[in-house]
Design an enzyme around this catalytic site. Sequence first.
Site, PDB file in Angstrom:
ATOM      1  CB  ALA A 110      -0.945   0.012   1.203  1.00 35.78           C
ATOM      2  CB  ALA A 111       3.993   2.383   1.524  1.00 39.92           C
ATOM      3  N   PRO A 112       2.861   4.597  -0.660  1.00 36.19           N
ATOM      4  CG  PRO A 112       2.950   6.743  -1.579  1.00 36.19           C
ATOM      5  CD  PRO A 112       3.179   5.307  -1.928  1.00 36.19           C
ATOM      6  N   GLY A 113       0.246   5.141   0.134  1.00 40.76           N
ATOM      7  CA  GLY A 113      -1.123   5.151   0.624  1.00 40.76           C
ATOM      8  C   GLY A 113      -2.149   5.828  -0.255  1.00 40.76           C
ATOM      9  N   GLY A 114      -1.768   6.288  -1.451  1.00 45.31           N
ATOM     10  CA  GLY A 114      -2.740   6.965  -2.298  1.00 45.31           C
ATOM     11  C   GLY A 114      -3.921   6.101  -2.673  1.00 45.31           C
ATOM     12  CE  LYS A 115      -2.474   2.215  -7.539  1.00 49.24           C
ATOM     13  NZ  LYS A 115      -1.297   3.126  -7.498  1.00 49.24           N
ATOM     14  NE  ARG A 138       7.241   1.297   0.055  1.00 51.95           N
ATOM     15  CZ  ARG A 138       6.980   2.094  -0.985  1.00 51.95           C
ATOM     16  NH1 ARG A 138       7.860   3.027  -1.326  1.00 51.95           N
ATOM     17  NH2 ARG A 138       5.864   1.970  -1.675  1.00 51.95           N
ATOM     18  CB  CYS A 231       3.653   1.973 -12.413  1.00 46.87           C
ATOM     19  SG  CYS A 231       5.017   1.737 -11.249  1.00 46.87           S
TER      20      CYS A 231
END
Length: 529
Positions: A110-115, A138, A231
């Site tokens: 998950a990091a940094p957490g945008g999703k 992280r 990505c």
Amino acid sequence: MRLPTAFVNAMKQRLGEEFEAFMKSYEEIVRAGIRINTIKTQIDKVIAHLPYPAASIPWTKDGFYTPPEARPGKHPFYYAGLYYIQEPSAMSPVELLDVQPGDYVLDLCAAPGGKSVQIGAGLEGQGLLVTNDIHPDRTKALVRNMELYGVTQSVVLNEEPARIANAFPAFFDKVLVDAPCSGEGMFRKDPDMVRAWEREPVTTYAQMQQDILDSAAKLVAPGGRLVYSTCTFSPEENEASIARFLTKHPDYKVIPIELKHGFASGRPEWAQACMEEHGWEADNEAIEATRHTIRLWPHRLQGEGHYVAVLGRAGAREEREELQGAAACSLQGHPCTKEQSHAGSALKHRESKKHARKGNKEDKKAMRTHSGPVSKGPRLPDVTEQDLYSAFCQEHLREQPAPMNAMMNTYGYSCPLPIERLSGLRVVRPGWFLGTFKSGRFEPSHAMALGLKAVHMKRVYPLQVDSDTLIPYLRGDTLTIGEEQLVLHSGAAAKGYVLITLMDAPLGFGKYVNGMLKNEYPAAWRWNS
């Protein structure tokens, strides 16, 4: 920009007639974006007050392109958690995860957490989010983003996927694997990714992704959904990864994604070539199924490179375990009942004996949160701690926003899960961080403030974008304000904790005494422009 020769040659061979347009995209301006945080605000309200034009990102409900001259990280809205700065293509996996209110969701890498923030918005204050990253450093950014954006029904872990799979078999409705990858899709945005690519072969990431996916397969409940994304352009990490996974896990099928907004279909022929080149195994049906996954190409849409596969698990879920804490109350302006507010002292779990696990010596060494070690993970609060928290809520809040049902050292939390579920895991945050017990009193945390709504507080100091005291508050200044500027509820006196809001969204706490508002905004978060 300088691209690795091996990368350029591989893309030329794969893309054929599209190669020239692909290469030309590296000369174009990188498109940036923001995603409005609907946990705290309404989309129209934010867009109306932005100091720059914002065009809608077509594959999102709440994402917008920002112009090159914009500085969204230097606006008060960013400090209030009203939007998250995010690359536009990176918003697509959670959109395709199709999070619904009440879902139990896991963000495995998950990091940094945008999703995770995007998932939290989709839950609308209901359900559960477990968000994890295997790298301890992280998780600091992950925790900060869960707090800033008000995702209160979340648990933050620092664990290996296999250990989470052992603790939560077939538990989650939705699982996101935004996998570690070679990052080819980020070359234009981050030149450092080029140097990293040259150091680490794509096959190293491909094996790591198979291990993560094997664990993720165990975590999805029957009838649930698994979304895999990267990505990168590398087919070894995309179509080939999915084909190998489907071959090993026949209870999963690809859910086709509609080709719109410039999305391109997956390339099964590239997966087949990977099998032959690397000696990997996948059956023909699995390879062909990757045609229904998607690629986001920078020469076909306004965004960087991304790959997304949506997978459905066969079967139907029979029952779900009940949640605790803020997730049970739902922070939509509804108070906790008396029974809910004391749930921490009588947690129930239908299968606690089956799932509870004792941490071994290695777990105990690794399990850390805040600045101190935690030897046994979360515990239940004692009667004194419950009474101190209740007394604080009675003095300063109109209603208790969530029960405090978990403790780590002297830190109190509202945990959405029965704490037995977290036994033996490396827990960074067992839930919404409410506050700390010091010298016989409860001190609320900044995270508590950021998860509240104005309706919860007896004292509110409302600010707007043009308020003279907005930036001074964010700088950490003590404010001199009249009592008449406070909004007081329930016959409250002016003295006490005050929730400062920006356009009705929480910014943080202050303590009002005799015309002075003592600033409680954390030093590490302050405005530095």
